[in-house]
Design a protein around this motif. Sequence first.
Motif, PDB file in Angstrom:
ATOM      1  N   UNK A  20       0.841  -1.204   0.000  1.00  0.00           N
ATOM      2  CA  UNK A  20       0.000   0.000   0.000  1.00  0.00           C
ATOM      3  C   UNK A  20       0.871   1.246   0.000  1.00  0.00           C
ATOM      4  N   UNK A  21       1.882   1.256   0.883  1.00  0.00           N
ATOM      5  CA  UNK A  21       2.758   2.413   1.016  1.00  0.00           C
ATOM      6  C   UNK A  21       3.521   2.686  -0.285  1.00  0.00           C
ATOM      7  N   UNK A  22       4.125   1.655  -0.840  1.00  0.00           N
ATOM      8  CA  UNK A  22       4.939   1.833  -2.047  1.00  0.00           C
ATOM      9  C   UNK A  22       4.084   2.302  -3.215  1.00  0.00           C
ATOM     10  N   UNK A  23       2.915   1.708  -3.392  1.00  0.00           N
ATOM     11  CA  UNK A  23       2.047   2.098  -4.518  1.00  0.00           C
ATOM     12  C   UNK A  23       1.531   3.526  -4.346  1.00  0.00           C
ATOM     13  N   UNK A  24       1.263   3.926  -3.110  1.00  0.00           N
ATOM     14  CA  UNK A  24       0.826   5.305  -2.866  1.00  0.00           C
ATOM     15  C   UNK A  24       1.945   6.298  -3.180  1.00  0.00           C
ATOM     16  N   UNK A  25       3.145   5.978  -2.764  1.00  0.00           N
ATOM     17  CA  UNK A  25       4.288   6.848  -3.059  1.00  0.00           C
ATOM     18  C   UNK A  25       4.447   7.024  -4.566  1.00  0.00           C
ATOM     19  N   UNK A  26       4.434   5.915  -5.270  1.00  0.00           N
ATOM     20  CA  UNK A  26       4.678   5.946  -6.711  1.00  0.00           C
ATOM     21  C   UNK A  26       3.550   6.641  -7.480  1.00  0.00           C
ATOM     22  N   UNK A  27       2.330   6.535  -6.988  1.00  0.00           N
ATOM     23  CA  UNK A  27       1.211   7.175  -7.685  1.00  0.00           C
ATOM     24  C   UNK A  27       1.049   8.644  -7.303  1.00  0.00           C
ATOM     25  N   UNK A  28       1.588   9.028  -6.156  1.00  0.00           N
ATOM     26  CA  UNK A  28       1.418  10.393  -5.648  1.00  0.00           C
ATOM     27  C   UNK A  28       2.512  11.337  -6.132  1.00  0.00           C
ATOM     28  N   UNK A  32      11.047  12.499 -10.144  1.00  0.00           N
ATOM     29  CA  UNK A  32      11.898  11.307 -10.131  1.00  0.00           C
ATOM     30  C   UNK A  32      12.212  10.889  -8.693  1.00  0.00           C
ATOM     31  N   UNK A  33      12.010   9.615  -8.406  1.00  0.00           N
ATOM     32  CA  UNK A  33      12.265   9.109  -7.063  1.00  0.00           C
ATOM     33  C   UNK A  33      12.606   7.628  -7.097  1.00  0.00           C
ATOM     34  N   UNK A  34      13.166   7.171  -6.010  1.00  0.00           N
ATOM     35  CA  UNK A  34      13.400   5.745  -5.819  1.00  0.00           C
ATOM     36  C   UNK A  34      12.941   5.370  -4.410  1.00  0.00           C
ATOM     37  N   UNK A  35      12.497   4.126  -4.257  1.00  0.00           N
ATOM     38  CA  UNK A  35      12.064   3.622  -2.953  1.00  0.00           C
ATOM     39  C   UNK A  35      12.957   2.453  -2.576  1.00  0.00           C
ATOM     40  N   UNK A  36      13.632   2.585  -1.443  1.00  0.00           N
ATOM     41  CA  UNK A  36      14.517   1.536  -0.942  1.00  0.00           C
ATOM     42  C   UNK A  36      13.864   0.880   0.265  1.00  0.00           C
ATOM     43  N   UNK A  37      13.478  -0.385   0.114  1.00  0.00           N
ATOM     44  CA  UNK A  37      12.847  -1.139   1.194  1.00  0.00           C
ATOM     45  C   UNK A  37      13.944  -1.922   1.902  1.00  0.00           C
ATOM     46  N   UNK A  54       9.776  -4.938  -6.277  1.00  0.00           N
ATOM     47  CA  UNK A  54      10.995  -4.591  -7.001  1.00  0.00           C
ATOM     48  C   UNK A  54      10.891  -4.991  -8.475  1.00  0.00           C
ATOM     49  N   UNK A  55      10.268  -6.130  -8.722  1.00  0.00           N
ATOM     50  CA  UNK A  55      10.116  -6.616 -10.090  1.00  0.00           C
ATOM     51  C   UNK A  55       9.000  -5.888 -10.839  1.00  0.00           C
ATOM     52  N   UNK A  56       7.956  -5.493 -10.115  1.00  0.00           N
ATOM     53  CA  UNK A  56       6.776  -4.894 -10.739  1.00  0.00           C
ATOM     54  C   UNK A  56       6.913  -3.402 -11.025  1.00  0.00           C
ATOM     55  N   UNK A  57       7.628  -2.679 -10.156  1.00  0.00           N
ATOM     56  CA  UNK A  57       7.643  -1.212 -10.217  1.00  0.00           C
ATOM     57  C   UNK A  57       9.064  -0.705 -10.390  1.00  0.00           C
ATOM     58  N   UNK A  58       9.248   0.204 -11.318  1.00  0.00           N
ATOM     59  CA  UNK A  58      10.582   0.749 -11.562  1.00  0.00           C
ATOM     60  C   UNK A  58      11.054   1.595 -10.386  1.00  0.00           C
ATOM     61  N   UNK A  59      12.348   1.580 -10.162  1.00  0.00           N
ATOM     62  CA  UNK A  59      12.982   2.350  -9.092  1.00  0.00           C
ATOM     63  C   UNK A  59      12.469   1.976  -7.697  1.00  0.00           C
ATOM     64  N   UNK A  60      12.145   0.706  -7.519  1.00  0.00           N
ATOM     65  CA  UNK A  60      11.872   0.141  -6.199  1.00  0.00           C
ATOM     66  C   UNK A  60      12.909  -0.948  -5.976  1.00  0.00           C
ATOM     67  N   UNK A  61      13.556  -0.913  -4.821  1.00  0.00           N
ATOM     68  CA  UNK A  61      14.650  -1.841  -4.577  1.00  0.00           C
ATOM     69  C   UNK A  61      14.562  -2.441  -3.182  1.00  0.00           C
TER      70      UNK A  61
END
Length: 241
Positions: A20-28, A32-37, A54-61
């Motif tokens: 939920x958190x990652x998808x909200x960040x990416x849609x909001x 340019x940004x990256x999310x490091x989990x 990581x596989x589904x969304x770009x710049x998520x690691x």
Amino acid sequence: MQNKLSIILPVFNEKESLAIMVRLIKSTLKFENEVLIVYDNINDNCVEEARKLEKEISNVKAVHNDIKPGVRFAIEKGVKESKYDVIFITAVDEIFPIIAIDEMMNLILGQGYEFVSGTRYAKGGKRIGGSLLGSILSRIANKLFKILTNFPLSDCTTGIKMMKKNIWNNIQLESNPVGWAFAFELTIKTYLNNYKISEVPLKSVDRLFGGKSTFKPISWVREYSKWFLWGVKKIKKRKVE
């Protein structure tokens, strides 16, 4: 300067919140940004979800914290893996700080601030949920710290911070890996090192998506009290000199 942001999410068995958190960040966010989990243990229930994102969304690691266990070291690992010069730290179950990111970015990139803290205790801010004892202690500690030191921020203990990466790299943190105590230490030392600091009001809903609180009264009070007293002493001494 173009908006670019590295978002560091330390996780601990919070699978319900992560996607939920990652998808909200990416849609909001519209820049340019990256999310490091960042996770400590490969058996953490977030790991499978993190690798899937990581596989589904770009710049998520997904990043394994192999330094030492604890939030402070998870963030240190995230900073090392980050590629942008501005970093944002938040808890994975805190969706409301996402709304404040644009304002925080404007303070750093548009107005020359180097460190911006979220605040639950200034006008427009609010803290909801979580441990009642933890909430009471946090409010009292932040209020008393401000009174004793005339500190420019109203919420030093929150872990919701945005800063230029060089601040994290230049400040030596010494706090024990107890909760988010390092955030208190970091805020005090940033001020003592004369970085330009500010704050943005935000709403904080602890454990919005469920999960077990990690608040442990004895160890947390001991560690936070240590930095409270250290900060009061150092700030008062500097004002006398």
